[in-house]
Design an enzyme around this catalytic site. Sequence first.
Site, PDB file in Angstrom:
ATOM      1  N   HIS A   1      -0.237   0.045  -4.181  1.00 15.34           N
ATOM      2  CA  HIS A   1      -1.576   0.208  -4.738  1.00 15.34           C
ATOM      3  C   HIS A   1      -1.777   1.553  -5.433  1.00 15.34           C
ATOM      4  CE1 HIS A   1      -1.640   2.253  -0.904  1.00 15.34           C
ATOM      5  NE2 HIS A   1      -2.750   2.880  -1.252  1.00 15.34           N
ATOM      6  N   ASP A   2      -0.834   2.470  -5.289  1.00 14.97           N
ATOM      7  CA  ASP A   2      -0.934   3.790  -5.912  1.00 14.97           C
ATOM      8  C   ASP A   2      -0.034   3.936  -7.135  1.00 14.97           C
ATOM      9  OD1 ASP A   2      -2.796   4.887  -4.136  1.00 14.97           O
ATOM     10  OD2 ASP A   2      -1.257   5.565  -2.743  1.00 14.97           O
TER      11      ASP A   2
ATOM     12  N   ASP B   1      -1.049   6.005   6.814  1.00 18.01           N
ATOM     13  CA  ASP B   1      -1.296   6.719   5.567  1.00 18.01           C
ATOM     14  C   ASP B   1      -0.998   8.210   5.716  1.00 18.01           C
ATOM     15  OD1 ASP B   1      -2.531   6.443   2.830  1.00 18.01           O
ATOM     16  OD2 ASP B   1      -3.963   7.883   3.671  1.00 18.01           O
TER      17      ASP B   1
ATOM     18  N   GLU C   1       3.783   6.698   5.832  1.00 18.52           N
ATOM     19  CA  GLU C   1       3.830   7.155   4.445  1.00 18.52           C
ATOM     20  C   GLU C   1       3.980   8.672   4.423  1.00 18.52           C
ATOM     21  OE1 GLU C   1       1.038   7.009   0.423  1.00 18.52           O
ATOM     22  OE2 GLU C   1       0.176   7.572   2.351  1.00 18.52           O
TER      23      GLU C   1
END
Length: 549
Positions: free
Chosen positions: A320-321, A204, A246
């Site tokens: 998911h974002d 992340d 990411e």
Amino acid sequence: MTQALQPWWKTATGYQIYPRSFCDSNGDGIGDLQGIISKLDHLRDLGVGFVWLSPVYASPMRDNGYDISDYRDIAPEFGTLEDFDQLVAQAQDKGIRIVMDLVVNHCSSDHDWFLKACETRDCPEHAYFYWRDQSPETNGPPDDQRACFGGSAWTWVEAVGRYYYGHFGPGQPDLNWHNPALRHEVFDMMNWWLDKGIGGFRIDVIELIGKDLDTRIYAEGPDMHRFIQDMHQACFAGRDIMTVGESWSAKPDTALLYCGDSRHEVDMVFNFNHIDAAWDQDKGRFGPNLFDLPTHKRILASWQDALANDGWNSLYLSNHDLPRPVSHYGCEGPYRVRSAKMLAMTMHLMKGTPFIYQGEEIGMTNAHFTEIGQFRDIETLGQLKEQSARGVSQQEFIAGANTNGRDNGRTPVQWDGTKHAGFTTGQPWIDVNTNYVDINVEEDRSDPNGVFAFYQNLIALRGELDIITKGSFALIGGDDPNVFAYERALDDQRLLVFGNFTDKTVHFQMPETRTTQGKIVLSNLYRDALPSGDHVTLAPFEAFACLLE
């Protein structure tokens, strides 16, 4: 044609699971590990090679698991470590690897490290975080940096007389990667999970771990690549795993610094150039959808060019974002199924590893909530306060959140037409999309021409043709406002891919170097031949791929 030997993650298709919304096994309204286990056959049938599992670690869930309070335990709402081990083993039996989501730019303010750090400046854990004294000019925070989820990025702790830094918010204090003891703790934890047999990590916001607060360089800071290389050496080297970082800051000209073969950092990077290009400059994701196909194509092509001979691309439209692709790029109405297939084909047939986000394989749509009380996302609720203070009306804000907000991708997977879409026997933690009676896995899988069947064929095609994973990429008609077209080439083969991004019939100029001989290998409208003229006519949201030999 068989595939030559490549790393498994180059030929596999990934699938992201947001556990909270995937499948609930015990009726508490929250998806869990046993729910995932119960649906492994669905993933096997789809043909995916690995699952990217969003965080299931112990967490107070202020950011739905991206705020971790114990890196070596499972959140009770998701299950136990025994459930996790069972998931890894059963997935492996079905040819699927589990890739963990790793959140180490920050932890939860409930983590034991942080609780100790807030008690005294003298404990080792205090140095695991970023602390600053108050501003002598204002007697307040050291600077005016705002948190991503709203409010100041700095939070005062009276017991130690200092502010700590939380890039996303006070519940997610940033970890101080400049502290060698902190890095040792993180690497030890990562190896602990890898020794359990997981298939790798999705890391992340990796671009934030090298930040320099004193010069206010937050993304891609001066020490970022050194820290990633340390991570590779301590955890990844010599292991048969996949790693993807990411980075909202990565660009084509910096891509190889992350994933070039000689860099020894990560295998791929999730970049967002093609995502935020469609965002409003002032309101970000909470503004109108500004998607522009020529811009979108040029960005994707620039990444294909940057990683043509070194490194590797990740291919995705949703996670998911992000909003649902058919709502953002395609059509929710009469062409929903066709546009879902078109979007999948144009993305998956580029060079790289494609990722499917849960529900994408049946063409799920945005939720279209009508009241603020239906939203659950910490970013959405935080930005409501920020934008309300700037005069944005609640109605206008809801419209923006329904367009690009993170909750669109977090409504429960629609498994069937029964109550709550078969996701749970209890009350879901977030409302199920009201269209679940018509759009669900059971309904789509019963249709041989459904979205799921198309994804199966698409994934199988990637396994059959070397040209998809190894061939070069060339954009065709980059300025065309309606059609995304490109050519893949390998030896004497060429693969032409066309996708109409509109609800109109359009005409597209064929490349001059093509031949009229070819085989349609995939089509969402039963096209059986390549036209012989100078133009190809494409029906609304039509897509097809033609192999020329």
